[in-house]
Design a protein around this motif. Structure first.
Motif: not given
Length: 194
Positions: A92-93, A96, A98, A100-102, A105, A178
């Protein structure tokens, strides 16, 4: 899920205390900490980001361990549940955007983390019981950790592959959205209509 959330209590407490001290509502205290002792502010920020900034990934790990415990799996077998859940969530990461990754998480991605963590553990458990792909007959007499690792190759690959394929197809069908973005969009619309 309840057991997994209970396992997270220490993480929640550390993150909450760090955040409470760092963003204490009295300006004089906040200035005192940030200006006079910047290393303390940095330490508190690191503690906060290390807990709540990674909360969804920690939740995935806790869910996988909790599910394996429910299945009375040995500790060395639990490891493969955790690795499979982390890799499934990782799909999923990777797909996604870039920025939105944090978010994913952190604590904003909790719902997706719960779904992926739980479903990947269930899927891994079901697939590993299929005798034709378990490789059990090739691991007779081996050390338990090595035997479990070999027996987990196909179940883990199929589980992670399922989540990667699901995310990829979702990106194709939705025009680049995503799972996290779609969930956030639809849940926001649902609550706006209430």
């Amino acid at each position: 899920v309840r057991r997994a959330l209970t396992m997270l209590v220490p993480v929640i407490v550390v993150g909450a205390v760090a955040h409470a001290i760092l963003y204490f509502p009295v300006d004089a205290f906040s200035n005192f900490v940030t200006e006079r002792y910047p290393w303390i502010a940095s330490l508190l920020e690191t503690a906060y980001l290390g807990t709540f900034g990674m909360f969804s990934m920690i939740l995935v790990v806790a869910l996988a361990i909790s599910y394996a415990m429910e299945k009375n799996e040995a500790i060395d077998k639990m490891f493969f549940y955790v690795i499979t859940a982390i890799a499934s969530f990782g799909t999923q990461l990777v797909m996604a955007e870039e920025e939105k990754v944090w978010e994913i998480l952190g604590n904003q991605g909790c719902f997706v983390a719960m779904v992926v963590g739980l479903l990947s553990s269930v899927l891994f458990s079901k697939i590993e019981k299929i005798e034709s792909i378990s490789l059990r007959k090739y691991t007779i007499g081996m050390e338990a950790v090595l035997a479990n690792a070999i027996q987990s190759i196909f179940p883990a690959t199929i589980t992670v592959g399922f989540f990667a394929l699901f995310e990829y197809l979702l990106l194709l069908i939705s025009g680049g959205e995503d799972v996290y973005t779609l969930w956030a969009t639809y849940s926001e619309r649902m609550f706006e209509s209430l």
